[in-house]
Design an enzyme around this catalytic site. Structure first.
Site, PDB file in Angstrom:
ATOM      1  N   LEU A  41       0.859  -1.181   0.000  1.00  0.00           N
ATOM      2  CA  LEU A  41       0.000   0.000   0.000  1.00  0.00           C
ATOM      3  C   LEU A  41       0.895   1.230   0.000  1.00  0.00           C
ATOM      4  O   LEU A  41       1.992   1.218   0.589  1.00  0.00           O
ATOM      5  CB  LEU A  41      -0.907   0.039   1.237  1.00  0.00           C
ATOM      6  CG  LEU A  41      -2.026  -0.998   1.351  1.00  0.00           C
ATOM      7  CD1 LEU A  41      -2.731  -0.843   2.688  1.00  0.00           C
ATOM      8  CD2 LEU A  41      -3.015  -0.875   0.211  1.00  0.00           C
ATOM      9  N   ASP A  42       0.432   2.304  -0.627  1.00  0.00           N
ATOM     10  CA  ASP A  42       1.164   3.560  -0.572  1.00  0.00           C
ATOM     11  C   ASP A  42       1.263   4.042   0.880  1.00  0.00           C
ATOM     12  O   ASP A  42       0.412   3.724   1.717  1.00  0.00           O
ATOM     13  CB  ASP A  42       0.460   4.639  -1.397  1.00  0.00           C
ATOM     14  CG  ASP A  42       0.427   4.311  -2.875  1.00  0.00           C
ATOM     15  OD1 ASP A  42       1.310   3.571  -3.340  1.00  0.00           O
ATOM     16  OD2 ASP A  42      -0.494   4.803  -3.563  1.00  0.00           O
ATOM     17  N   LYS A  43       2.255   4.856   1.148  1.00  0.00           N
ATOM     18  CA  LYS A  43       2.481   5.380   2.504  1.00  0.00           C
ATOM     19  C   LYS A  43       1.215   6.008   3.082  1.00  0.00           C
ATOM     20  O   LYS A  43       0.873   5.774   4.247  1.00  0.00           O
ATOM     21  CB  LYS A  43       3.608   6.411   2.469  1.00  0.00           C
ATOM     22  CG  LYS A  43       3.830   7.142   3.788  1.00  0.00           C
ATOM     23  CD  LYS A  43       4.860   8.247   3.628  1.00  0.00           C
ATOM     24  CE  LYS A  43       4.980   9.068   4.911  1.00  0.00           C
ATOM     25  NZ  LYS A  43       5.923  10.202   4.770  1.00  0.00           N
TER      26      LYS A  43
END
Length: 342
Positions: free
Chosen positions: A152-154
């Site tokens: 997942l993106d940050k």
């Protein structure tokens, strides 16, 4: 200088070779090279441009002096790149984990927004993976190094699935490739989609000038498909907010963010692909909250898959985090609509 037939490279450099395909045809050579080196986040376009004319880039064995040269189908492109930086050891860190499900084979965690998933340049500690390494100490003799099934993106919150041994990881990876997972996300967006429900299908590629961005490909690229449903909306079609449930058919980098922008409903808080649409919201408190929202309002909400060892069908849900809940409440959108038809 020409590249030797045995592929030998000067000391400290690695030879990367690839054959131009249809997606490369007619594109500037420097852009093609940067796209093909997407796995090397330490390399940027200025680096590629410096290598041109320095006997570091070759087409069909001939050194190239113009980065603006257009690529032709079937050409062999070779680049002498610096050796990749040495891998650093990832250390366990005693950090809390929000565990949604766990058994002897795998676990699912609820990633908080702002948490980096895996150590990388500039984020060698404080990541979710560091916390997982600490958690893995409790797994006993059967347990091993945690394996991240997906990322997942940050600034995207929600479910992450983790395998406890290589066999489980391999089985889950195959299931992902066969698209037997059901991955649902929730996004809070500006405006209202053109249809209540639909399907977005676009080919995506990495931006040649900015490695951290993706873009819709004019030629080539990789297929990306998202199914969406608008479950609640408030305000006018352009000046309100909508709660959108998305199901990933494919899982490309930044896919949902780009697809919703393409629909004309950018995600609230998305600094990379969004728009300042908060300016059109008449409710001053809601407009201010949307403007100040510190990240993309995107949450990996529900994950359905077949357990790789037991064969049981599992469905795991990660509750919406407090920051999205507060904005949804301010917009007077009913969260109960999320489960309808899901």
């Amino acid at each position: 200088m020409t590249i030797s037939q045995d592929g030998a490279s000067p000391e400290g450099l690695e030879r990367r070779t690839f054959r131009a395909d249809r997606g490369d045809v007619g594109v500037r050579l420097d852009r093609v090279i940067l796209r093909r080196l997407a796995d090397r986040h330490d390399i940027a376009r200025p680096d590629v441009q410096r290598w041109i004319g320095a006997d570091r880039i070759f087409v069909d064995g001939v050194p190239i002096t113009r980065g603006g040269r257009r690529v032709s189908l079937g050409e062999e492109i070779a680049v002498l790149v610096p050796a990749a930086p040495a891998r650093r050891e990832h250390l366990p860190e005693a950090r809390p984990l929000d565990v949604l499900f766990e058994d002897e084979h795998l676990l699912a965690v609820n990633k908080a927004p702002g948490t980096v998933v895996h150590p990388t340049k500039g984020h060698w500690s404080g990541t979710l993976f560091n916390a997982l390494l600490w958690h893995a100490k409790q797994w006993g003799p059967r347990g091993g190094r945690p394996g991240l099934v997906h990322r997942l993106d940050k600034d995207t919150s929600g479910i992450l699935l983790v395998a406890k041994d290589p066999e489980v990881l391999a089985r889950l990876a195959r299931a992902l490739q066969r698209r037997t997972f059901t991955k649902q996300y929730v996004a809070l967006v500006y405006g209202h989609p053109p249809q209540e429900a639909g399907r977005v299908q676009l080919n995506l590629e990495r931006d040649a000038e900015h490695w951290y961005r993706m873009r819709v490909a004019e030629n080539g690229g990789r297929e990306s498909v998202t199914e969406y449903e608008c479950v609640a909306t408030s305000g006018t079609p352009r000046a309100g907010l909508s709660l959108v449930r998305c199901r990933l058919v494919t899982g490309r980098m930044h896919q949902i963010r780009l697809h919703l922008r393409a629909l004309g409903v950018p995600i609230v808080g998305d600094r990379l692909y969004g728009q300042p649409r908060w300016q059109g919201i008449s409710d001053e408190a809601l407009a201010a909250a949307a403007q100040a929202f510190p990240r993309q309002a995107l949450h990996a909400w529900r994950l359905g898959f077949t357990h790789p060892m037991t064969g049981e069908r599992l469905q795991i849900t990660a509750p919406l985090p407090d920051d999205i809940r507060a904005l949804v409440a301010l917009a007077k959108l009913p969260l109960s609509a999320l489960d309808a038809g899901a």
